[in-house]
Write an enzyme that holds these catalytic residues in place. Structure first.
Site, PDB file in Angstrom:
ATOM      1  N   HIS A  92       0.834  -1.111   0.031  1.00  0.00           N
ATOM      2  CA  HIS A  92       0.113   0.150   0.047  1.00  0.00           C
ATOM      3  C   HIS A  92       0.873   1.250  -0.035  1.00  0.00           C
ATOM      4  O   HIS A  92       1.378   1.677   1.049  1.00  0.00           O
ATOM      5  CB  HIS A  92      -0.785   0.177   1.238  1.00  0.00           C
ATOM      6  CG  HIS A  92      -1.944   1.097   1.341  1.00  0.00           C
ATOM      7  ND1 HIS A  92      -3.093   1.091   1.583  1.00  0.00           N
ATOM      8  CD2 HIS A  92      -1.542   2.615   0.966  1.00  0.00           C
ATOM      9  CE1 HIS A  92      -3.695   2.260   1.631  1.00  0.00           C
ATOM     10  NE2 HIS A  92      -2.973   3.062   1.277  1.00  0.00           N
ATOM     11  N   HIS A 151       1.601   5.320  -1.725  1.00  0.00           N
ATOM     12  CA  HIS A 151       1.123   6.516  -2.654  1.00  0.00           C
ATOM     13  C   HIS A 151       2.332   7.074  -2.940  1.00  0.00           C
ATOM     14  O   HIS A 151       3.349   7.579  -2.191  1.00  0.00           O
ATOM     15  CB  HIS A 151       0.458   7.651  -1.667  1.00  0.00           C
ATOM     16  CG  HIS A 151      -0.840   6.978  -1.150  1.00  0.00           C
ATOM     17  ND1 HIS A 151      -1.987   7.006  -1.726  1.00  0.00           N
ATOM     18  CD2 HIS A 151      -0.991   6.399  -0.084  1.00  0.00           C
ATOM     19  CE1 HIS A 151      -2.928   6.552  -1.045  1.00  0.00           C
ATOM     20  NE2 HIS A 151      -2.329   6.229   0.069  1.00  0.00           N
ATOM     21  N   LYS A 206      -9.085  -0.567  -6.197  1.00  0.00           N
ATOM     22  CA  LYS A 206      -9.192   0.198  -4.929  1.00  0.00           C
ATOM     23  C   LYS A 206     -10.532   1.039  -4.788  1.00  0.00           C
ATOM     24  O   LYS A 206     -11.043   1.565  -5.437  1.00  0.00           O
ATOM     25  CB  LYS A 206      -8.085   1.243  -4.747  1.00  0.00           C
ATOM     26  CG  LYS A 206      -7.845   2.196  -3.590  1.00  0.00           C
ATOM     27  CD  LYS A 206      -7.510   1.208  -2.562  1.00  0.00           C
ATOM     28  CE  LYS A 206      -7.787   1.976  -0.938  1.00  0.00           C
ATOM     29  NZ  LYS A 206      -6.650   2.414  -0.414  1.00  0.00           N
ATOM     30  N   HIS A 244     -10.205   1.214   1.554  1.00  0.00           N
ATOM     31  CA  HIS A 244     -10.221   2.020   2.749  1.00  0.00           C
ATOM     32  C   HIS A 244     -11.611   2.121   3.331  1.00  0.00           C
ATOM     33  O   HIS A 244     -12.392   2.488   3.041  1.00  0.00           O
ATOM     34  CB  HIS A 244     -10.257   3.569   1.944  1.00  0.00           C
ATOM     35  CG  HIS A 244     -10.153   4.434   2.825  1.00  0.00           C
ATOM     36  ND1 HIS A 244      -9.043   5.247   3.448  1.00  0.00           N
ATOM     37  CD2 HIS A 244     -10.991   5.128   4.252  1.00  0.00           C
ATOM     38  CE1 HIS A 244      -9.122   5.957   4.728  1.00  0.00           C
ATOM     39  NE2 HIS A 244     -10.397   5.799   5.021  1.00  0.00           N
ATOM     40  N   HIS A 248      -4.807  -0.630   5.725  1.00  0.00           N
ATOM     41  CA  HIS A 248      -4.256   0.090   7.014  1.00  0.00           C
ATOM     42  C   HIS A 248      -5.175  -0.019   8.112  1.00  0.00           C
ATOM     43  O   HIS A 248      -5.756   1.199   8.449  1.00  0.00           O
ATOM     44  CB  HIS A 248      -4.020   1.853   6.647  1.00  0.00           C
ATOM     45  CG  HIS A 248      -5.095   2.373   5.696  1.00  0.00           C
ATOM     46  ND1 HIS A 248      -6.464   2.222   6.021  1.00  0.00           N
ATOM     47  CD2 HIS A 248      -4.972   3.339   4.632  1.00  0.00           C
ATOM     48  CE1 HIS A 248      -7.180   2.866   5.001  1.00  0.00           C
ATOM     49  NE2 HIS A 248      -6.400   3.713   3.991  1.00  0.00           N
ATOM     50  N   ASP A 282       1.371   2.613   3.649  1.00  0.00           N
ATOM     51  CA  ASP A 282       0.464   4.037   3.326  1.00  0.00           C
ATOM     52  C   ASP A 282       1.317   5.076   3.412  1.00  0.00           C
ATOM     53  O   ASP A 282       0.848   5.857   3.946  1.00  0.00           O
ATOM     54  CB  ASP A 282      -0.730   3.834   4.423  1.00  0.00           C
ATOM     55  CG  ASP A 282      -1.596   4.725   3.782  1.00  0.00           C
ATOM     56  OD1 ASP A 282      -1.872   5.309   2.735  1.00  0.00           O
ATOM     57  OD2 ASP A 282      -2.382   5.216   4.980  1.00  0.00           O
TER      58      ASP A 282
HETATM   59  C1  NCD Z   1      -3.812   8.908   1.937  1.00  0.00           C
HETATM   60  C2  NCD Z   1      -3.292   9.867   1.114  1.00  0.00           C
HETATM   61  O1  NCD Z   1      -2.717  11.246   1.491  1.00  0.00           O
HETATM   62  O2  NCD Z   1      -3.451   9.692  -0.118  1.00  0.00           O
HETATM   63  N1  NCD Z   1      -4.007   9.438   3.300  1.00  0.00           N
HETATM   64  C3  NCD Z   1      -4.038   9.067   4.553  1.00  0.00           C
HETATM   65  O3  NCD Z   1      -4.354   9.908   5.560  1.00  0.00           O
HETATM   66  N2  NCD Z   1      -3.881   7.602   4.473  1.00  0.00           N
HETATM   67  C4  NCD Z   1      -5.033   8.323   1.649  1.00  0.00           C
HETATM   68  C5  NCD Z   1      -5.556   7.081   2.278  1.00  0.00           C
HETATM   69  O4  NCD Z   1      -4.735   5.892   2.105  1.00  0.00           O
HETATM   70  O5  NCD Z   1      -6.416   7.068   2.852  1.00  0.00           O
HETATM   71 ZN    ZN Z   2      -3.295   5.071   1.541  1.00  0.00          ZN
HETATM   72 ZN    ZN Z   3      -6.792   4.899   2.854  1.00  0.00          ZN
END
Ligand code: NCD
Ligand code: ZN
Ligand code: ZN
Length: 351
Positions: free
Chosen positions: A16, A18, A102, A139, A177, A250
């Protein structure tokens, strides 16, 4: 018993992640690529990744910013919307472009405005995914403003996840998460088609971290950290050796000024020392021998992918995490900023 000075494990993956786009992508991508052989790349860009062509183009942009020769496999995902085409998603998976889909409930988190407003709107897509064994990544929070933010994950289990698993008993689902004892128990009691990822930060902080001596925007992510006993349950699950719980950082970078704002963004940038943070926690739990399963084995087995062949070595070594990571005009505050870490992972080789 002497404490280990080094630990060698099979190369891990991040289930996971970003990576964002443009300058932020260039700044952050190699923090992950030097620790993880593969990563599930979250599709919550603006606009989101909803097509095969969009995912292929994004994968190219990721590979382009990595140092020459760095081996790293981005595993792409499709962002589910109310209108998404089951055929696009299904053929994207069959062609090896989309590893998973997702589900962002609309309004639940960063860049989720285009998400799903009601799970009933995506029934044909879920049908197709179940038929072809394509995982659904979730999520798991309801979005109703009437539900207290600390309860949104627990309510999601009951209102959305349980009925979905009843309707699609063979669908592979990863509850991403997780932050609560309720989720740990729900996942443990469900069939083998349900698993969960756990972040490094939810293993370390509880909700008090958000208010320690003042408001702490860098401890804010979604789902928000909960009470201490939930953190205890997450730690137990992570070190339990159960294949239902595996690594997903995450890591979610936001520019410093967008975190330190009157309405700060949700997301913690944990990539710079993700593996080290997990190692610290597993060490504190006396469970370093359980790190390899969690980091390198249970994820690929759940996804039906081969395990990595290489290894990575962590050394016991003290060093300080910088206060910020900067580049391309951006400044991002990492998890553990200014703290002393006690494990250091050797960067993965460049092929
Ligand atoms: C994530 C993001 O910033 O893209 N933020 C977070 O607080 N985890 C999005 C997500 O995973 O929910
Ligand atoms: Zn995330
Ligand atoms: Zn998330």
């Amino acid at each position: 018993m002497p404490t280990a000075e080094s630990l060698t494990i099979r190369e891990p993956d991040d289930w996971h992640l970003h990576l964002r786009d443009d300058d932020m992508l260039a700044l952050t991508a190699d923090f992950s690529a030097r620790q993880f052989a593969r990563a599930i790349i979250m599709p919550n860009l603006v606009p989101p990744v909803t097509t095969i062509a969009g995912a292929e183009a994004y994968r190219e942009r990721i590979l382009r910013v990595l140092p020459a020769g760095r081996s790293f496999t981005p595993l792409m995902t499709a962002y589910l919307t109310d209108q998404i085409d089951a055929e696009e998603v299904g053929s994207g998976h069959e062609r090896g472009v989309f590893t998973a889909c997702k589900l962002y409930p609309a309004g639940a988190t960063t860049n989720s405005d285009a998400g799903v407003t009601d799970i009933r709107n995506i029934q044909p897509v879920l049908e197709r995914m179940q038929a072809i064994g394509m995982p659904l990544l979730v999520h798991g929070e309801v979005t109703s403003p009437d539900i207290d933010i600390f309860d949104r994950e627990a309510v999601f289990l009951e209102q959305v996840l349980a009925p979905t698993l009843r309707d699609f008993p063979e669908l592979k689902v990863v509850l991403e998460h997780i932050t609560t004892e309720d989720s740990v128990q729900f996942v443990q009691e469900a069939g083998t088609n349900l698993a969960a990822t756990i972040t490094p930060h939810h293993l370390r902080i509880d909700r008090n971290a958000l208010f320690e001596g003042g408001m702490r925007p860098h401890a804010y992510c979604l789902p928000v950290a909960k009470r201490r006993h939930h953190r205890t349950a997450l730690r137990r699950a992570a070190v339990s050796g159960s294949p239902k719980f595996f690594l997903g950082t995450d890591s979610a970078p936001h520019p410093r000024h967008e975190k330190e704002s009157a309405c700060g963004c949700a997301g913690i940038f944990c990539a710079p020392a993700a593996l080290e943070s997990y190692a610290l926690t597993f060490d504190e739990e006396g469970a370093l021998d359980k790190l390899e399963g969690f980091a390198s084995e249970f994820g690929p087995r759940f996804y039906g992918l081969p395990l990595n062949d290489g290894t990575v070595t962590l050394q016991r070594e003290s060093y300080e995490m910088p206060e910020t990571v900067t580049g391309g005009g951006l400044s991002v505050v990492p998890f553990h900023a200014g703290e002393t870490l006690t494990w250091r992972a050797a960067p993965r080789g460049e092929l």
